[in-house]
Enzyme design. Structure first.
Site, PDB file in Angstrom:
ATOM      1  N   ASN A   1       0.862  -1.182   0.000  1.00 50.28           N
ATOM      2  CA  ASN A   1       0.000   0.000   0.000  1.00 50.28           C
ATOM      3  C   ASN A   1       0.899   1.233   0.000  1.00 50.28           C
ATOM      4  OD1 ASN A   1      -1.898   2.003   0.358  1.00 50.28           O
ATOM      5  ND2 ASN A   1      -2.350   1.494   2.485  1.00 50.28           N
TER       6      ASN A   1
ATOM      7  N   HIS B 271      -9.803   0.946   4.681  1.00 48.07           N
ATOM      8  CA  HIS B 271      -8.546   1.173   5.402  1.00 48.07           C
ATOM      9  C   HIS B 271      -8.812   2.122   6.567  1.00 48.07           C
ATOM     10  CE1 HIS B 271      -4.437   2.503   6.269  1.00 48.07           C
ATOM     11  NE2 HIS B 271      -4.024   1.412   5.648  1.00 48.07           N
TER      12      HIS B 271
ATOM     13  N   GLU C 109      -7.330   4.605   7.628  1.00 49.87           N
ATOM     14  CA  GLU C 109      -7.175   6.020   7.302  1.00 49.87           C
ATOM     15  C   GLU C 109      -8.395   6.547   6.567  1.00 49.87           C
ATOM     16  OE1 GLU C 109      -2.341   5.484   7.124  1.00 49.87           O
ATOM     17  OE2 GLU C 109      -3.480   5.654   5.255  1.00 49.87           O
TER      18      GLU C 109
ATOM     19  N   GLY D  81       1.962   2.836  10.961  1.00 45.86           N
ATOM     20  CA  GLY D  81       2.806   4.012  10.834  1.00 45.86           C
ATOM     21  C   GLY D  81       3.388   4.499  12.155  1.00 45.86           C
TER      22      GLY D  81
END
Length: 261
Positions: A18, A106, A108, A183
């Site tokens: 990704n 996702h 996000e 992340g």
């Protein structure tokens, strides 16, 4: 090996990169060519997808043409076939560029764009109806994990998708992505990840008993070259949804190699 209708078959792992909102024409070409060179030297026995930003689909379609080693993926898909939906990309548009996978739900997208479980289920349906394999993301936040709600959250998210797409649920890919490990440099331990994957496998078994073992469940929380082998060795982890490490050819190739063991 998995059993499907009393026949022993081999389920290939899936490693999906990704790229998120990263890339440029020059950087993309360099990365893809480095991956192709690495795979030519050591062919992969797993499936590989590159989920790139939409503006680069034409470039990636050209770079990947004639190479069966890597498939093109999208980072999102519209639930609508066409119309006044500014900024969205329909399944038919994705197919024009040879897109074979689409990430849906996702964390996000859920966090920054307000995507609900119902919206994720509708996007999954749009992908499946057009022959695109959806990579359905589920996962809990740190607060939800600390409150002991991990199983409740991931089962609710997957249940919405099963409710709408139960008739073809065996055609999806699921990605468990603990939001607290995306992340951040934090990663669920192999045991923590396996525990959640086992919960998801049991839920899929209830929805599609004869096909559940053949559905790929990916781990998507900061998998990298250093931890991939341990994570991929777990019985219910069938691959990875890779973020930052997918932008570095040596790291991504090492993860692909780990998936082949």
């Amino acid at each position: 090996m998995v059993t499907d209708n009393n026949t022993m078959t081999t389920k290939k792992k899936l490693i999906a990169g990704n790229w998120k909102m990263n890339g440029s024409l020059a950087a993309n070409e360099a990365l893809v060519k480095a991956l192709q060179q690495g795979l030519a030297a050591a062919p992969a026995s797993c499936d590989i997808a590159l989920c790139a930003p939409a503006p680069y689909f034409a470039q990636l379609q050209s770079l990947l043409a004639g190479s069966g080693a890597m498939a093109l993926g999208a980072q999102d898909i519209s639930a609508h076939p066409q119309g006044a939906f500014t900024g969205e990309h329909s399944a038919a548009m994705l197919k024009d560029f040879g897109v074979r996978y689409a990430i849906v739900g996702h964390s996000e997208r859920r966090q920054y764009h307000g995507e609900t479980d119902d919206a994720v289920a509708a996007k999954t349906a749009a992908a499946l109806a057009n022959g695109i394999t959806p990579i359905v993301c589920v996962g809990e936040t740190l607060a939800e994990r600390e409150a002991g709600r991990t199983e409740e959250v991931v089962k609710r998210q997957l249940a919405a998708v099963i409710h709408v797409n139960g008739h073809c649920i065996s055609e999806i890919v699921v990605a468990y992505e603990p939001v607290w490990a995306i992340g951040t440099g934090k990663t669920a331990t192999p045991e923590q990840a396996q525990a959640v994957h086992a919960v998801l496998r049991a839920q899929l078994h209830h929805a599609a008993s004869e096909h559940a073992a053949g559905i790929c469940i990916l781990y998507g929380g900061s998998m990298n070259a250093a931890n991939a082998a341990q994570l991929l060795a777990q019985p219910d982890i069938d691959g990875g949804l890779i973020g930052g490490a997918s932008l570095k050819a040596p790291d991504f190739l090492q993860i692909i190699s780990a998936a082949a063991r």
